[in-house]
Design a protein around this motif. Sequence first.
Motif, PDB file in Angstrom:
ATOM      1  N   ILE A 115       1.240  -1.582   0.260  1.00 47.58           N
ATOM      2  CA  ILE A 115      -0.080   0.090  -0.054  1.00 47.58           C
ATOM      3  C   ILE A 115       0.843   1.779   0.340  1.00 47.58           C
ATOM      4  O   ILE A 115       0.648   2.621  -0.902  1.00 47.58           O
ATOM      5  CB  ILE A 115      -1.152   0.130   1.693  1.00 47.58           C
ATOM      6  CG1 ILE A 115      -1.562  -1.072   0.895  1.00 47.58           C
ATOM      7  CG2 ILE A 115      -1.102   0.845   1.223  1.00 47.58           C
ATOM      8  CD1 ILE A 115      -2.848  -1.362   2.264  1.00 47.58           C
ATOM      9  N   LEU A 116       2.341   1.108   0.289  1.00 48.40           N
ATOM     10  CA  LEU A 116       3.160   2.346   0.766  1.00 48.40           C
ATOM     11  C   LEU A 116       3.356   2.847  -0.392  1.00 48.40           C
ATOM     12  O   LEU A 116       3.566   3.580  -0.957  1.00 48.40           O
ATOM     13  CB  LEU A 116       4.152   2.555   1.603  1.00 48.40           C
ATOM     14  CG  LEU A 116       3.716   2.331   3.800  1.00 48.40           C
ATOM     15  CD1 LEU A 116       4.912   1.663   3.940  1.00 48.40           C
ATOM     16  CD2 LEU A 116       3.082   3.799   3.665  1.00 48.40           C
ATOM     17  N   LYS A 117       3.711   1.416  -1.334  1.00 46.76           N
ATOM     18  CA  LYS A 117       4.829   1.498  -2.286  1.00 46.76           C
ATOM     19  C   LYS A 117       3.596   1.685  -3.274  1.00 46.76           C
ATOM     20  O   LYS A 117       3.554   2.764  -4.204  1.00 46.76           O
ATOM     21  CB  LYS A 117       5.192   0.392  -3.494  1.00 46.76           C
ATOM     22  CG  LYS A 117       6.308  -0.203  -2.155  1.00 46.76           C
ATOM     23  CD  LYS A 117       6.715  -1.901  -2.156  1.00 46.76           C
ATOM     24  CE  LYS A 117       7.797  -2.819  -2.315  1.00 46.76           C
ATOM     25  NZ  LYS A 117       7.834  -3.729  -2.268  1.00 46.76           N
ATOM     26  N   ILE A 118       2.224   1.834  -3.864  1.00 39.69           N
ATOM     27  CA  ILE A 118       1.822   1.878  -4.285  1.00 39.69           C
ATOM     28  C   ILE A 118       1.331   3.749  -4.572  1.00 39.69           C
ATOM     29  O   ILE A 118       0.878   3.994  -5.455  1.00 39.69           O
ATOM     30  CB  ILE A 118      -0.278   1.086  -4.226  1.00 39.69           C
ATOM     31  CG1 ILE A 118       0.156   0.279  -4.919  1.00 39.69           C
ATOM     32  CG2 ILE A 118      -1.206   1.757  -5.148  1.00 39.69           C
ATOM     33  CD1 ILE A 118      -1.401  -0.919  -4.646  1.00 39.69           C
ATOM     34  N   ALA A 119       0.755   4.107  -3.332  1.00 40.45           N
ATOM     35  CA  ALA A 119       0.780   5.155  -2.502  1.00 40.45           C
ATOM     36  C   ALA A 119       2.047   6.652  -3.140  1.00 40.45           C
ATOM     37  O   ALA A 119       1.511   7.226  -3.804  1.00 40.45           O
ATOM     38  CB  ALA A 119       0.525   5.316  -0.871  1.00 40.45           C
ATOM     39  N   ALA A 120       2.819   6.026  -2.671  1.00 44.51           N
ATOM     40  CA  ALA A 120       4.868   6.691  -3.699  1.00 44.51           C
ATOM     41  C   ALA A 120       4.051   6.763  -4.951  1.00 44.51           C
ATOM     42  O   ALA A 120       4.679   7.659  -5.266  1.00 44.51           O
ATOM     43  CB  ALA A 120       5.558   6.143  -2.930  1.00 44.51           C
TER      44      ALA A 120
END
Length: 184
Positions: A5-10
Motif C-alpha cells: 500500500i505504501l508502494k502504491i501510494a508513493a
Amino acid sequence: MPLFILKIAAVAAVVMAFAWQLAHSRGLPIVLIILAVLVIVYGLVTKRTVFGRQVYAIGGNLSAAMLSGVKVRKVNFWIFVNMGFLAGVAGVIYSSRMNGAQPSAGEMFELDAIAAAFIGGAAVTGGVGTVVGAMVGGLIMAVMSNGMQLMGVEQPIQSVVKGLVLLLAVAFDVYNKRRAGASR
C-alpha cells in the motif's frame, strides 16, 4: 500499513506530480489523468496482489474464503477504506467541476454506478468483474445519459430508462449463470 500500500501510494504521488505538470504544459484535463492513474493502480491491485485476489474470493464465496484463511474482517475494512478514498476523490472532482459543493450533489448517481458495474461484467453473485469492464460500463451509461439529455428527455424518464438498462443487465447475468449451471 502493508508495504504494498505504501508502494502504491508513493507511485501514485509521483505519477500525480508528473500528471499535474503535464496537464498545465500540454493542456490535458487533470480529471482524465486522475482517472487513468486510478484505473491503472486499481487494475494492478485487483489482478496482481494478494489483496485483490482476496477481494474476489470474498465476493465469489464468503464461506470458502473464510475456510481458505482469508481474514475477511480485515479485508472488508480495507475495502471500505478504499471506497471512502474513492468517494472522496469523486467528491473533490465533482465539486471542482461544478464550482461549488451541495449536500445533495451526487444523488441518484448510485443507479448509474450499479448499472455501469453490471454492464461492465460484474456479477450479481459477486467475485467477477474488472476495473476496465466497469469503466466501459460507465462510458456506456455516460453516453446514454448524455444522449438523452441532448434529446431533451425529462429526468424521470431518464431514470426509468436507466433502471430498465440495469434490469436487463442483471437479467442477462442471471440467465448466463443459470445456463452455465445447467451445462455442468
